[in-house]
Design a protein around this motif. Structure first.
Motif, mmCIF file in Angstrom:
data_model
loop_
_atom_site.group_PDB
_atom_site.id
_atom_site.type_symbol
_atom_site.label_atom_id
_atom_site.label_comp_id
_atom_site.label_asym_id
_atom_site.label_seq_id
_atom_site.Cartn_x
_atom_site.Cartn_y
_atom_site.Cartn_z
ATOM 1 N N ASP A 31 0.762 -1.382 -0.157
ATOM 2 C CA ASP A 31 -0.047 0.001 -0.211
ATOM 3 C C ASP A 31 0.856 1.374 0.003
ATOM 4 O O ASP A 31 0.463 2.369 0.370
ATOM 5 C CB ASP A 31 -0.937 0.068 1.205
ATOM 6 C CG ASP A 31 -1.934 0.980 1.031
ATOM 7 O OD1 ASP A 31 -2.676 1.242 0.317
ATOM 8 O OD2 ASP A 31 -2.004 1.758 2.159
ATOM 9 N N GLY A 32 2.094 1.193 -0.227
ATOM 10 C CA GLY A 32 3.050 2.385 -0.190
ATOM 11 C C GLY A 32 3.229 2.437 1.163
ATOM 12 O O GLY A 32 2.965 1.448 1.939
ATOM 13 N N HIS A 57 -7.191 -9.553 2.285
ATOM 14 C CA HIS A 57 -7.683 -8.247 2.290
ATOM 15 C C HIS A 57 -6.455 -7.109 2.031
ATOM 16 O O HIS A 57 -6.749 -6.095 2.175
ATOM 17 C CB HIS A 57 -7.864 -7.901 4.004
ATOM 18 C CG HIS A 57 -6.900 -8.088 4.928
ATOM 19 N ND1 HIS A 57 -6.221 -9.353 5.280
ATOM 20 C CD2 HIS A 57 -6.116 -7.063 5.731
ATOM 21 C CE1 HIS A 57 -5.360 -9.284 5.939
ATOM 22 N NE2 HIS A 57 -5.326 -7.911 6.357
ATOM 23 N N PHE A 58 -5.453 -7.355 1.510
ATOM 24 C CA PHE A 58 -4.663 -6.675 0.884
ATOM 25 C C PHE A 58 -5.064 -6.316 -0.612
ATOM 26 O O PHE A 58 -5.381 -7.222 -1.198
ATOM 27 C CB PHE A 58 -3.026 -7.326 0.997
ATOM 28 C CG PHE A 58 -2.518 -7.320 2.186
ATOM 29 C CD1 PHE A 58 -2.927 -7.010 3.436
ATOM 30 C CD2 PHE A 58 -1.038 -7.292 2.522
ATOM 31 C CE1 PHE A 58 -2.234 -6.941 4.552
ATOM 32 C CE2 PHE A 58 -0.138 -7.339 3.677
ATOM 33 C CZ PHE A 58 -1.053 -7.261 4.679
ATOM 34 N N ASN A 59 -4.365 -5.118 -0.991
ATOM 35 C CA ASN A 59 -4.607 -4.881 -2.546
ATOM 36 C C ASN A 59 -3.477 -5.438 -3.315
ATOM 37 O O ASN A 59 -2.379 -5.503 -2.924
ATOM 38 C CB ASN A 59 -4.594 -3.401 -2.843
ATOM 39 C CG ASN A 59 -5.899 -2.999 -1.959
ATOM 40 O OD1 ASN A 59 -6.909 -3.456 -1.889
ATOM 41 N ND2 ASN A 59 -5.495 -1.491 -1.320
ATOM 42 N N TYR A 87 -5.371 -3.878 13.286
ATOM 43 C CA TYR A 87 -6.693 -4.477 13.451
ATOM 44 C C TYR A 87 -7.768 -3.447 13.240
ATOM 45 O O TYR A 87 -7.529 -2.439 14.177
ATOM 46 C CB TYR A 87 -7.012 -5.302 14.509
ATOM 47 C CG TYR A 87 -8.498 -6.003 14.355
ATOM 48 C CD1 TYR A 87 -8.722 -7.295 13.687
ATOM 49 C CD2 TYR A 87 -9.252 -5.398 15.296
ATOM 50 C CE1 TYR A 87 -10.065 -7.455 13.944
ATOM 51 C CE2 TYR A 87 -10.568 -5.635 15.132
ATOM 52 C CZ TYR A 87 -10.796 -6.868 14.517
ATOM 53 O OH TYR A 87 -12.263 -7.199 14.522
ATOM 54 N N VAL A 88 -8.491 -3.586 12.237
ATOM 55 C CA VAL A 88 -9.895 -2.383 12.070
ATOM 56 C C VAL A 88 -11.032 -3.107 12.434
ATOM 57 O O VAL A 88 -11.848 -2.824 13.382
ATOM 58 C CB VAL A 88 -9.968 -2.025 10.893
ATOM 59 C CG1 VAL A 88 -11.040 -0.897 10.619
ATOM 60 C CG2 VAL A 88 -8.661 -1.152 10.542
ATOM 61 N N ASP A 89 -11.264 -4.201 11.704
ATOM 62 C CA ASP A 89 -12.498 -5.118 12.109
ATOM 63 C C ASP A 89 -12.096 -6.376 11.110
ATOM 64 O O ASP A 89 -11.297 -6.462 10.542
ATOM 65 C CB ASP A 89 -13.734 -4.531 11.473
ATOM 66 C CG ASP A 89 -13.709 -3.807 10.312
ATOM 67 O OD1 ASP A 89 -13.176 -4.457 9.302
ATOM 68 O OD2 ASP A 89 -14.317 -2.834 9.738
ATOM 69 N N PRO A 134 -8.469 -7.251 9.140
ATOM 70 C CA PRO A 134 -7.864 -7.955 10.383
ATOM 71 C C PRO A 134 -6.469 -7.545 10.869
ATOM 72 O O PRO A 134 -6.074 -8.115 11.876
ATOM 73 C CB PRO A 134 -7.975 -9.430 10.267
ATOM 74 C CG PRO A 134 -7.838 -9.657 8.690
ATOM 75 C CD PRO A 134 -8.334 -8.392 8.170
ATOM 76 N N GLY A 135 -5.708 -6.875 9.983
ATOM 77 C CA GLY A 135 -4.510 -6.401 10.479
ATOM 78 C C GLY A 135 -3.455 -6.311 9.405
ATOM 79 O O GLY A 135 -4.033 -6.518 8.245
ATOM 80 N N TYR A 136 -2.317 -5.936 9.707
ATOM 81 C CA TYR A 136 -1.093 -5.550 8.722
ATOM 82 C C TYR A 136 0.106 -6.478 8.927
ATOM 83 O O TYR A 136 0.611 -7.176 8.243
ATOM 84 C CB TYR A 136 -0.810 -3.999 8.511
ATOM 85 C CG TYR A 136 0.223 -3.664 7.755
ATOM 86 C CD1 TYR A 136 0.305 -4.254 6.483
ATOM 87 C CD2 TYR A 136 1.049 -2.759 8.141
ATOM 88 C CE1 TYR A 136 1.343 -3.976 5.805
ATOM 89 C CE2 TYR A 136 1.896 -2.238 7.260
ATOM 90 C CZ TYR A 136 2.234 -2.961 6.106
ATOM 91 O OH TYR A 136 3.339 -2.505 5.222
#
Length: 199
Positions: free
Chosen positions: A18-19, A78-80, A139-141, A145-147
């Motif tokens: 994501d940069g 969930h990653f682009n 984590y957001v939701d 779920p995280g990075y």
């Protein structure tokens, strides 16, 4: 906490998907570097620094991304399928490679969040990625779920190396820094930065 350490060739630079969000002043430093060495950055798009929004709604200035298809087996859904415009075909960094060309410390121009990853700063000290069962700090939701725990260098590896050994170089560099970001906002010209950072 035991980890495998950093292996950009193995994960295709997944942390760069994501940069990177920039600390105040880092965007000006990067713009100055790109202007001064246009040949090294000939492949960059015109808008290589943009405004972005992290999944938790936080806004900030970041490096732009370009489409990229990751082929790693455990690509997080969930990653682009994008990555930083400063990433090279061998999954390294144009800013870091320029530092090598100029004979300065390899992280002279690299954003703080890049060279520190997957470590974080807590109350002024470096902290490792979370252990299994501990929450991912990003984590957001359920949709995000995280990075850090979704990239190889941030995952717990029972057969890995203690984190403070695996990231000894990052820890050592951090310990020499009296303020972050390392060079931005210090009132130095690019020429002065290069001279001070020579190795």
């Amino acid at each position: 906490m035991r980890v495998k350490g950093c292996d950009p060739a193995g994960c295709q630079g997944l942390c760069c998907y994501d940069g990177v969000y920039l600390l105040p002043g880092e965007d000006e430093l990067i713009r100055g570097v790109v202007r001064s060495y246009p040949g090294h950055f000939a492949a960059l798009p015109a808008g290589y620094i943009v405004d972005g929004t992290w999944p938790d709604g936080t806004n900030g200035v970041k490096t732009a991304t370009t489409p990229f298809t990751f082929t790693t087996e455990e690509f997080p859904p969930h990653f682009n399928h994008t990555r930083c415009v400063f990433a090279t075909s061998d999954h390294m960094c144009l800013l870091q490679s320029l530092a090598g060309v100029l004979g300065v410390h390899k992280w002279t121009f690299k954003p703080t969040a890049c060279w520190l990853f997957p470590l974080t700063i807590k109350e002024g000290d470096l902290a490792p990625p979370p252990l299994p069962g501990e929450p991912d700090p990003d984590y957001v939701d359920d949709s995000y779920p995280g990075y850090v725990t979704f990239v190889p260098c941030g995952k717990f590896a029972p057969d890995g190396t203690p984190w403070d050994e695996a990231f000894a170089e990052e820890i050592s560099f951090f310990d020499t820094v009296d303020q972050l970001p390392l060079w931005a906002n210090r009132g130095l010209s690019l020429e002065e930065i290069i001279e001070r950072a020579r190795i």
